[in-house]
Design a protein around this motif. Structure first.
Motif, PDB file in Angstrom:
ATOM      1  N   LYS A  73      -0.821 -38.186  11.552  1.00 28.15           N
ATOM      2  CA  LYS A  73      -2.087 -38.886  11.753  1.00 28.15           C
ATOM      3  C   LYS A  73      -1.878 -40.384  11.903  1.00 28.15           C
ATOM      4  CE  LYS A  73      -4.856 -35.480   9.258  1.00 28.15           C
ATOM      5  NZ  LYS A  73      -3.927 -34.409   9.534  1.00 28.15           N
ATOM      6  N   LEU A  74      -2.565 -40.953  12.884  1.00 27.21           N
ATOM      7  CA  LEU A  74      -2.590 -42.401  13.039  1.00 27.21           C
ATOM      8  C   LEU A  74      -3.624 -42.974  12.080  1.00 27.21           C
ATOM      9  CD1 LEU A  74      -1.739 -44.993  14.478  1.00 27.21           C
ATOM     10  CD2 LEU A  74      -3.441 -44.471  16.240  1.00 27.21           C
ATOM     11  N   ILE A  75      -4.799 -42.371  12.054  1.00 28.89           N
ATOM     12  CA  ILE A  75      -5.829 -42.743  11.079  1.00 28.89           C
ATOM     13  C   ILE A  75      -6.569 -41.484  10.640  1.00 28.89           C
ATOM     14  CG2 ILE A  75      -6.193 -45.105  11.869  1.00 28.89           C
ATOM     15  CD1 ILE A  75      -8.735 -44.147  13.286  1.00 28.89           C
ATOM     16  N   ALA A  76      -7.180 -41.579   9.475  1.00 24.29           N
ATOM     17  CA  ALA A  76      -7.972 -40.485   8.916  1.00 24.29           C
ATOM     18  C   ALA A  76      -9.318 -41.048   8.459  1.00 24.29           C
ATOM     19  CB  ALA A  76      -7.223 -39.844   7.744  1.00 24.29           C
ATOM     20  N   PRO A  77     -10.306 -40.193   8.262  1.00 26.62           N
ATOM     21  CA  PRO A  77     -11.621 -40.678   7.821  1.00 26.62           C
ATOM     22  C   PRO A  77     -11.522 -41.548   6.567  1.00 26.62           C
ATOM     23  CG  PRO A  77     -11.758 -38.376   8.433  1.00 26.62           C
ATOM     24  CD  PRO A  77     -10.300 -38.754   8.457  1.00 26.62           C
ATOM     25  N   GLY A  78     -12.306 -42.630   6.583  1.00 27.67           N
ATOM     26  CA  GLY A  78     -12.340 -43.535   5.443  1.00 27.67           C
ATOM     27  C   GLY A  78     -11.371 -44.697   5.543  1.00 27.67           C
ATOM     28  N   GLN A  79     -10.491 -44.678   6.541  1.00 24.59           N
ATOM     29  CA  GLN A  79      -9.513 -45.754   6.697  1.00 24.59           C
ATOM     30  C   GLN A  79     -10.046 -46.825   7.642  1.00 24.59           C
ATOM     31  OE1 GLN A  79      -6.050 -43.633   8.148  1.00 24.59           O
ATOM     32  NE2 GLN A  79      -5.142 -43.616   6.093  1.00 24.59           N
ATOM     33  N   ALA A  80      -9.654 -48.059   7.365  1.00 18.66           N
ATOM     34  CA  ALA A  80      -9.954 -49.160   8.276  1.00 18.66           C
ATOM     35  C   ALA A  80      -8.897 -49.171   9.367  1.00 18.66           C
ATOM     36  CB  ALA A  80      -9.951 -50.485   7.515  1.00 18.66           C
ATOM     37  N   PHE A  81      -9.283 -49.551  10.575  1.00 17.43           N
ATOM     38  CA  PHE A  81      -8.351 -49.562  11.701  1.00 17.43           C
ATOM     39  C   PHE A  81      -8.730 -50.704  12.623  1.00 17.43           C
ATOM     40  CE2 PHE A  81      -6.555 -47.857  15.720  1.00 17.43           C
ATOM     41  CZ  PHE A  81      -5.263 -47.651  15.289  1.00 17.43           C
ATOM     42  N   ASN A  82      -7.942 -51.769  12.601  1.00 14.40           N
ATOM     43  CA  ASN A  82      -8.254 -52.979  13.353  1.00 14.40           C
ATOM     44  C   ASN A  82      -7.288 -53.166  14.523  1.00 14.40           C
ATOM     45  OD1 ASN A  82      -9.783 -55.315  13.828  1.00 14.40           O
ATOM     46  ND2 ASN A  82      -8.252 -56.572  12.789  1.00 14.40           N
ATOM     47  N   ILE A 117      -6.955 -48.019  24.095  1.00 15.06           N
ATOM     48  CA  ILE A 117      -7.787 -47.120  23.293  1.00 15.06           C
ATOM     49  C   ILE A 117      -8.051 -47.769  21.944  1.00 15.06           C
ATOM     50  CG2 ILE A 117      -7.917 -44.809  22.268  1.00 15.06           C
ATOM     51  CD1 ILE A 117      -5.805 -43.958  24.384  1.00 15.06           C
ATOM     52  N   GLU A 118      -9.199 -47.466  21.390  1.00 12.66           N
ATOM     53  CA  GLU A 118      -9.508 -47.946  20.050  1.00 12.66           C
ATOM     54  C   GLU A 118     -10.315 -46.908  19.298  1.00 12.66           C
ATOM     55  OE1 GLU A 118     -12.056 -51.393  19.806  1.00 12.66           O
ATOM     56  OE2 GLU A 118     -12.755 -50.989  21.810  1.00 12.66           O
ATOM     57  N   ASN A 119     -10.557 -47.201  18.063  1.00 14.69           N
ATOM     58  CA  ASN A 119     -11.324 -46.354  17.178  1.00 14.69           C
ATOM     59  C   ASN A 119     -12.747 -46.196  17.722  1.00 14.69           C
ATOM     60  OD1 ASN A 119     -12.533 -45.177  14.962  1.00 14.69           O
ATOM     61  ND2 ASN A 119     -12.405 -47.002  13.695  1.00 14.69           N
ATOM     62  N   PRO A 120     -13.310 -44.980  17.749  1.00  7.23           N
ATOM     63  CA  PRO A 120     -14.662 -44.787  18.276  1.00  7.23           C
ATOM     64  C   PRO A 120     -15.741 -45.630  17.587  1.00  7.23           C
ATOM     65  CG  PRO A 120     -13.578 -42.678  18.037  1.00  7.23           C
ATOM     66  CD  PRO A 120     -12.678 -43.712  17.403  1.00  7.23           C
ATOM     67  N   GLU A 121     -15.555 -46.002  16.334  1.00  3.51           N
ATOM     68  CA  GLU A 121     -16.564 -46.813  15.640  1.00  3.51           C
ATOM     69  C   GLU A 121     -16.434 -48.301  15.919  1.00  3.51           C
ATOM     70  OE1 GLU A 121     -16.088 -43.176  13.106  1.00  3.51           O
ATOM     71  OE2 GLU A 121     -14.650 -44.667  13.703  1.00  3.51           O
ATOM     72  N   ALA A 122     -15.540 -48.693  16.783  1.00  2.00           N
ATOM     73  CA  ALA A 122     -15.244 -50.113  16.990  1.00  2.00           C
ATOM     74  C   ALA A 122     -16.473 -50.936  17.327  1.00  2.00           C
ATOM     75  CB  ALA A 122     -14.203 -50.272  18.086  1.00  2.00           C
ATOM     76  N   TYR A 123     -17.413 -50.343  18.030  1.00  4.89           N
ATOM     77  CA  TYR A 123     -18.587 -51.107  18.443  1.00  4.89           C
ATOM     78  C   TYR A 123     -19.807 -50.850  17.575  1.00  4.89           C
ATOM     79  CZ  TYR A 123     -15.722 -52.292  22.365  1.00  4.89           C
ATOM     80  OH  TYR A 123     -14.696 -52.752  23.139  1.00  4.89           O
ATOM     81  N   SER A 124     -19.656 -50.054  16.539  1.00  4.79           N
ATOM     82  CA  SER A 124     -20.788 -49.795  15.650  1.00  4.79           C
ATOM     83  C   SER A 124     -20.744 -50.677  14.406  1.00  4.79           C
ATOM     84  CB  SER A 124     -20.810 -48.315  15.235  1.00  4.79           C
ATOM     85  OG  SER A 124     -19.701 -48.033  14.398  1.00  4.79           O
ATOM     86  N   TYR A 125     -19.757 -51.569  14.335  1.00  2.85           N
ATOM     87  CA  TYR A 125     -19.598 -52.516  13.234  1.00  2.85           C
ATOM     88  C   TYR A 125     -19.324 -51.838  11.899  1.00  2.85           C
ATOM     89  CZ  TYR A 125     -21.393 -55.566  16.807  1.00  2.85           C
ATOM     90  OH  TYR A 125     -21.575 -56.228  17.989  1.00  2.85           O
ATOM     91  N   SER A 127     -16.675 -50.546   9.136  1.00  2.00           N
ATOM     92  CA  SER A 127     -15.331 -51.014   8.793  1.00  2.00           C
ATOM     93  C   SER A 127     -14.333 -49.870   8.619  1.00  2.00           C
ATOM     94  CB  SER A 127     -15.371 -51.861   7.521  1.00  2.00           C
ATOM     95  OG  SER A 127     -15.860 -51.091   6.459  1.00  2.00           O
ATOM     96  N   THR A 128     -14.813 -48.663   8.436  1.00  5.37           N
ATOM     97  CA  THR A 128     -13.908 -47.522   8.298  1.00  5.37           C
ATOM     98  C   THR A 128     -14.288 -46.451   9.314  1.00  5.37           C
ATOM     99  OG1 THR A 128     -15.283 -46.485   6.600  1.00  5.37           O
ATOM    100  CG2 THR A 128     -13.506 -47.933   5.835  1.00  5.37           C
ATOM    101  N   THR A 129     -13.351 -45.571   9.566  1.00  2.00           N
ATOM    102  CA  THR A 129     -13.552 -44.540  10.577  1.00  2.00           C
ATOM    103  C   THR A 129     -14.054 -43.229   9.972  1.00  2.00           C
ATOM    104  OG1 THR A 129     -12.495 -43.342  12.376  1.00  2.00           O
ATOM    105  CG2 THR A 129     -11.137 -43.787  10.454  1.00  2.00           C
ATOM    106  N   LYS A 130     -14.741 -42.469  10.789  1.00  2.00           N
ATOM    107  CA  LYS A 130     -15.175 -41.116  10.414  1.00  2.00           C
ATOM    108  C   LYS A 130     -14.313 -40.085  11.127  1.00  2.00           C
ATOM    109  CE  LYS A 130     -19.931 -42.595   9.920  1.00  2.00           C
ATOM    110  NZ  LYS A 130     -21.233 -42.653  10.565  1.00  2.00           N
ATOM    111  N   TYR A 131     -13.402 -40.581  11.954  1.00  4.01           N
ATOM    112  CA  TYR A 131     -12.611 -39.703  12.805  1.00  4.01           C
ATOM    113  C   TYR A 131     -11.152 -39.681  12.388  1.00  4.01           C
ATOM    114  CZ  TYR A 131     -16.741 -40.212  15.664  1.00  4.01           C
ATOM    115  OH  TYR A 131     -18.034 -40.216  16.103  1.00  4.01           O
ATOM    116  N   THR A 132     -10.461 -38.645  12.861  1.00  2.00           N
ATOM    117  CA  THR A 132      -9.024 -38.538  12.687  1.00  2.00           C
ATOM    118  C   THR A 132      -8.390 -38.672  14.067  1.00  2.00           C
ATOM    119  OG1 THR A 132      -9.273 -37.053  10.800  1.00  2.00           O
ATOM    120  CG2 THR A 132      -7.139 -37.032  11.919  1.00  2.00           C
ATOM    121  N   ILE A 133      -7.319 -39.431  14.132  1.00  3.69           N
ATOM    122  CA  ILE A 133      -6.509 -39.496  15.347  1.00  3.69           C
ATOM    123  C   ILE A 133      -5.143 -38.957  14.963  1.00  3.69           C
ATOM    124  CG2 ILE A 133      -5.518 -40.935  17.152  1.00  3.69           C
ATOM    125  CD1 ILE A 133      -7.753 -42.973  16.623  1.00  3.69           C
TER     126      ILE A 133
END
Length: 161
Positions: A73-82, A117-125, A127-133
């Motif tokens: 996993k690159l990121i998991a739910p609850g993690q910040a990804f900048n 590519i970026e985290n899907p929440e990038a434009y929703s302001y 700070s953490t993701t709901k998705y897994t990559i």
């Protein structure tokens, strides 16, 4: 006897200095080769092919290469990804678990998309993701800190495009 011992110490010091020099030189060659390989890799990514050598060099300097192994996993739910990232080769899976715990795929980007590519929440302001990559297969990506990349876009015209 003192003179013989002194010669031994000098010889030993020279041997150690020579070994240290060889280690430093080997490290320099490794870093040089890595940078040259990254330049070649970036030059071969279709998204970067229109960029100047100066722009490519700048992106190489602000990027962090990362190899993700299959299922890693690159990121998991609850993690910040900048970060923004680009796939050099491989395949990623963006997914989330619904309220019933069922995995839902959003998309499966590969190097063929040739996009930043970026985290899907990038434009929703958020700070953490709901998705897994996650990597579907062994995947090479290059990470770019968002702030550094945005600064590059202001500085270099080709990166803005």
């Amino acid at each position: 006897m003192y003179n013989t011992h002194n010669k031994y110490l000098k010889k030993n010091a020279l041997i150690k200095l020579s070994k240290l020099f060889n280690q430093v030189y080997a490290a320099f060659l490794f870093i040089f080769t890595l940078i040259m390989d990254m330049l070649t890799t970036f030059r071969n990514i279709s998204f970067f092919q229109e960029l100047s050598d100066e722009e490519i060099n700048f992106l190489v300097n602000i990027s962090t290469p990362k190899l993700l192994h299959k299922k890693e996993k690159l990121i998991a739910p609850g993690q910040a990804f900048n970060y923004f990232f680009i796939i050099s080769n491989g395949l990623l899976r963006f997914f989330f678990d619904d309220e019933n715990g069922v995995e839902n795929n959003l998309f499966l980007p590969s190097e063929k998309e040739a996009a930043i590519i970026e985290n899907p929440e990038a434009y929703s302001y958020e700070s953490t993701t709901k998705y897994t990559i996650e990597a579907v297969v062994d995947t090479q990506i290059f990470l770019f800190n968002k702030n550094a990349f945005e600064e590059a876009a202001f500085k270099y015209r080709g990166i803005r495009s």
